[in-house]
Design an enzyme around this catalytic site. Structure first.
Site, short mmCIF file in Angstrom:
data_model
loop_
_atom_site.label_atom_id
_atom_site.label_comp_id
_atom_site.label_asym_id
_atom_site.label_seq_id
_atom_site.Cartn_x
_atom_site.Cartn_y
_atom_site.Cartn_z
N ASP A 98 -1.22 -5.51 -8.01
CA ASP A 98 -2.03 -6.50 -8.22
C ASP A 98 -2.93 -5.98 -9.32
O ASP A 98 -2.94 -4.66 -9.80
CB ASP A 98 -3.11 -6.39 -6.91
CG ASP A 98 -4.03 -7.30 -6.74
OD1 ASP A 98 -4.03 -8.28 -7.58
OD2 ASP A 98 -4.50 -7.53 -5.96
N ASP A 126 3.15 -10.25 -1.28
CA ASP A 126 1.93 -9.75 -0.54
C ASP A 126 1.30 -10.89 0.13
O ASP A 126 1.53 -11.89 -0.21
CB ASP A 126 0.96 -8.97 -1.39
CG ASP A 126 0.10 -8.11 -0.72
OD1 ASP A 126 0.13 -8.03 0.58
OD2 ASP A 126 -0.34 -7.23 -1.34
N ASP A 172 -0.61 0.18 4.44
CA ASP A 172 -1.34 0.62 3.29
C ASP A 172 -1.77 1.99 3.57
O ASP A 172 -2.33 2.63 2.84
CB ASP A 172 -2.61 -0.04 3.30
CG ASP A 172 -2.42 -1.41 2.44
OD1 ASP A 172 -1.27 -1.44 1.63
OD2 ASP A 172 -3.30 -2.43 2.25
#
Ligand code: DGJ
Length: 732
Positions: A366, A474, A541
């Site tokens: 990202d 994602d 994560d």
């Protein structure tokens, strides 16, 4: 023949190598379940009877006390057919009163299987066989087809259902589960994988079945961080090695529901498939609805045996063959190194350091089309300030270092400040003009094909001339408001999922050389549906190795290691706890390996150490991709966690041992290995000691004697079978 039919008794028998699944057409043409479990002989089929007593249940003839719809074991239960347990199908005949009793009409058996329209499913492996059973209601207005595909080698049967409105102007499906199966008795424990963001699938729940309803479900438009479509039923004495264990999983990434009901007679009904909460599907005359597929397996080798069946099935039949057993990229992912602050220069310096660590793919996460989470999603234009030379040049520079290039995408979303959001407010899923906010992003309404095309074309145009070998896909928001201006409310959840699958398909076609790794705010969509498109999934994560031990262990109940993407990181992002490099490596080598830290800050000696890890991972990768996993010690012991993976031919085995808490007895703890060949001689590649598989598995061996080096919270060794056999080994 995996599927046989006894004409005389009208009994279907579906056999895998180790299991049998049996049902029949009863006297009044209902489909009656008879048996699922360890394989039994064909000669027994004629005498199997599992019929329950009548017990206050409805029957078709007053004179008969033998067959009650309310108590026999079913393969399908349509609400209001006389059955008294949870239904698998609910039909609203548009207010009309129509018969819900569905009876056998015909069946056929064929090699291979049909595709399920728009949905992922277990692939035709060239040897599977399918049984299709056709039922109709008494008014002949609605047809239901039950599909059973048998995968003999993996001991798996896959089921789904097709519902067809034959003649009525319009009906509504209010529930369309894929599986209804009744077990005689209720002496089982239920195992589910619970969790939440940052500890996905790490809270294994094992509880005895109790009378009434239990199960697990998701209503968030994704299989979710909180729970998982997988569940198991096992006998109360089942452990990792022994005991009857049934495993179920749904090849679907959206709302699901697994219902288990222990009824008044203490039988157990299992209904699983798409969640009926918020579901109401309109079928006009001639239209059909196909449900997602459910994978079922059975093993009498305990929870471990069930897991190995599931692992084999996912690797052999769900993951694309071109990836399943091939080496995976060792990535450096930019996220935890730079977060949104990624730039051309930073990525290139990361790439240069990564090259020294044996990495082969640089993943730009990202931040390549935005500075923060408020913009970019939905538009996907590269940020020229951060990447002045553009992505084509960046990819070329990375390739010129001898590395592959990967890129992060979040195609299902539009950010609050994006052009897509401003111009297409009608194309965002929300109930209000001001939708609920979540990470400043909104779900694009993918129930509309036009949006699927638009996003696919935009991304494909932006990346058309960029050489890409890897895509990280994602999804950072749940479907909080299931309302669309383009689709009826009761169809939004499922149509959105179909749109996601269509988009995945489209992007895959436009980037045929890019392997996709899916992700959903970590591991919020870890399911067989996603695995059909991406051979590996970002597990969480949470890259703190202590937390990952539990995530990996829970995940392994249902999914093979080759699907669990793991990265070596700073390991402090969530807890602040620090751990040794070796410990972090051992935990991160549980699945496809990579790095997630700013390598450019590390000194040369560390990069050399990391290179050793990459090489070690590569050496052992084949066992991880192809081997059988045996869980030796559960982290729930609060002391250790241990696994052994054994190659299918039993010539190589990788033993991992992790110390979770400091104990005074680590080195003297005896571990009994599993899965080896009893009569083979194995060399411990760390100590050089040679022992038989029988000794390693039965006598066991002290941890302190297994490793040359003492101590260390994460240790791993390889055992290799010797060409010598036991007879030639004279010395004692
Ligand atoms: C959530 C993912 O799990 C992370 O790895 C990272 O890609 C971020 N999203 C980026 O927004």
């Amino acid at each position: 023949m995996a599927i046989s039919f006894c004409k005389e008794k009208k009994v279907f028998k579906l056999d895998t190598e180790q299991t049998s699944y049996i049902f029949c057409v009863s006297d009044n043409d209902f489909i009656e379940h008879l048996y699922y479990g360890k394989r039994i002989n064909d000669v027994d089929v004629k005498s199997i009877s599992n019929r329950q007593i009548y017990s206050f249940g409805a029957k078709e003839q007053e004179s008969s006390r033998d067959f009650s719809i309310g108590t026999v074991l079913h393969e399908l239960s349509v609400a209001s057919c006389g059955d008294l347990r949870i239904p698998s199908v609910i039909i609203d005949f548009n207010g009309e009163s129509v018969s819900n009793r569905f009876r056998y009409r015909a069946h056929k058996v064929y090699k291979g299987r049909k595709a399920i329209n728009g949905l992922p499913y277990s692939r035709d492996n060239g040897s599977c066989e399918t049984l299709q059973v056709e039922l109709e209601n008494d008014a002949n207005t609605v047809r239901i087809l039950l599909y059973y595909t048998v995968y003999e080698r993996e001991n798996v049967i896959c089921r789904y259902v097709e519902l067809v409105n034959k003649t009525l102007p319009c009906i509504y499906l209010e529930k369309a589960a894929s599986v209804c199966i009744d077990f005689y008795g209720c002496d089982y424990d239920l195992i589910t994988l619970e969790g939440m963001y940052l500890c996905e699938r790490s809270k294994i729940q094992r509880t005895p079945l109790r009378k009434g309803f239990q199960g697990n479900a998701s209503i968030v438009g994704a299989s979710s961080h909180h729970t998982n479509p997988f569940f198991a039923l096992c006998s109360k004495n089942a452990d990792e090695n022994l005991g009857e264990t049934y495993g179920f999983n749904i090849v679907y990434s959206g709302n699901f529901k697994n219902e288990i009901e222990v009824d008044r007679l203490c039988d157990t009904r299992v209904v699983c498939g798409i969640n009926d909460v918020g579901f109401r599907w309109k079928l006009r005359r001639g239209e059909r609805f196909e449900t997602p597929e459910v994978v079922m397996t059975f093993s009498d080798e305990g929870v471990g045996g069930m897991s190995r069946n599931m692992h084999d099935h996912i690797r052999n039949n769900i993951i694309e063959r071109r990836y399943a057993f091939c080496k995976r990229p060792i990535v450096i992912n930019s996220w935890e190194a730079t977060y949104f602050d990624v730039t051309e220069n930073k990525l290139l310096s990361l790439a240069k350091s990564a090259k020294e660590c044996g990495v082969d793919t640089v993943v730009l996460d990202d931040g390549w089309f935005r500075k923060n989470d408020k913009s970019g999603l939905g538009d996907f234009f590269v940020d020229k300030e951060k990447f002045p030379s553009g992505l084509k040049k960046l990819s070329e520079d990375i390739h010129s270092l001898g590395l592959n290039f990967g890129i992060w995408l979040e195609p299902e979303m539009a950010a609050i400040e994006s052009e897509f959001y401003k111009n297409h407010e009608r194309n965002i899923l929300s109930t209000e003009s001001k939708p609920l906010v979540y990470r400043n992003q909104f779900l694009i309404d993918l129930t509309l094909d036009e949006n699927v095309e638009k996003i696919k074309n935009r991304i494909s145009a932006e990346l058309a001339d960029v050489k890409i070998e890897y895509i990280k896909w994602d999804c950072n928001r749940y479907l909080n408001e299931a309302s669309s201006k383009n689709s009826p409310q009761g169809e939004v959840f499922h149509r959105q999922m179909l749109g996601v699958y269509k988009l995945l398909d489209g992007i895959k076609k436009n980037f045929p050389d890019a392997m996709i790794e899916t992700c959903s705010g970590g591991g919020g969509r870890f399911d067989p549906g996603m695995l059909y498109y991406s051979p590996q999934i970002w597990a969480s994560d949470n890259t703190d190795p202590f937390a990952r031990i539990y995530i990996e262990y829970g995940t392994s109940l249902a999914y093979p290691k080759s699907t669990v993407s793991c990265h070596f990181s700073e390991g402090v992002c969530t807890s602040g706890r620090r751990s040794s490099y070796d410990f972090r490596y051992i935990v991160a080598s549980f699945g496809p390996f990579g790095y997630e830290l700013d390598l450019s800050k590390y000194p040369k000696e560390d990069l050399e150490k990391f290179k050793e890890y990459s090489l070690k991972y590569r050496e052992n990768e084949k066992i991880m991709l192809e081997g059988d996993l045996y869980r030796l010690i559960s982290p729930e012991s609060d002391e250790f966690c241990s696994y052994i993976e054994v190659s299918k031919d039993k010539t190589r085995a990788l033993f991992s041992f992790i110390e979770i808490n400091t104990t005074g007895h680590t080195e003297s703890t005896v571990v009994r290995l599993k899965g080896l060949a009893a009569d083979k001689l194995y060399k411990n590649e760390s100590t050089g000691q040679i022992l038989t598989g029988a000794a390693l598995m039965n006598v066991g061996i002290r941890v302190g004697d297994l490793f040359k080096e003492k101590g260390g919270s994460g240790r791993q060794i390889l055992f290799s079978a010797q060409s010598d056999n036991i007879e030639n080994k004279k010395e004692y």
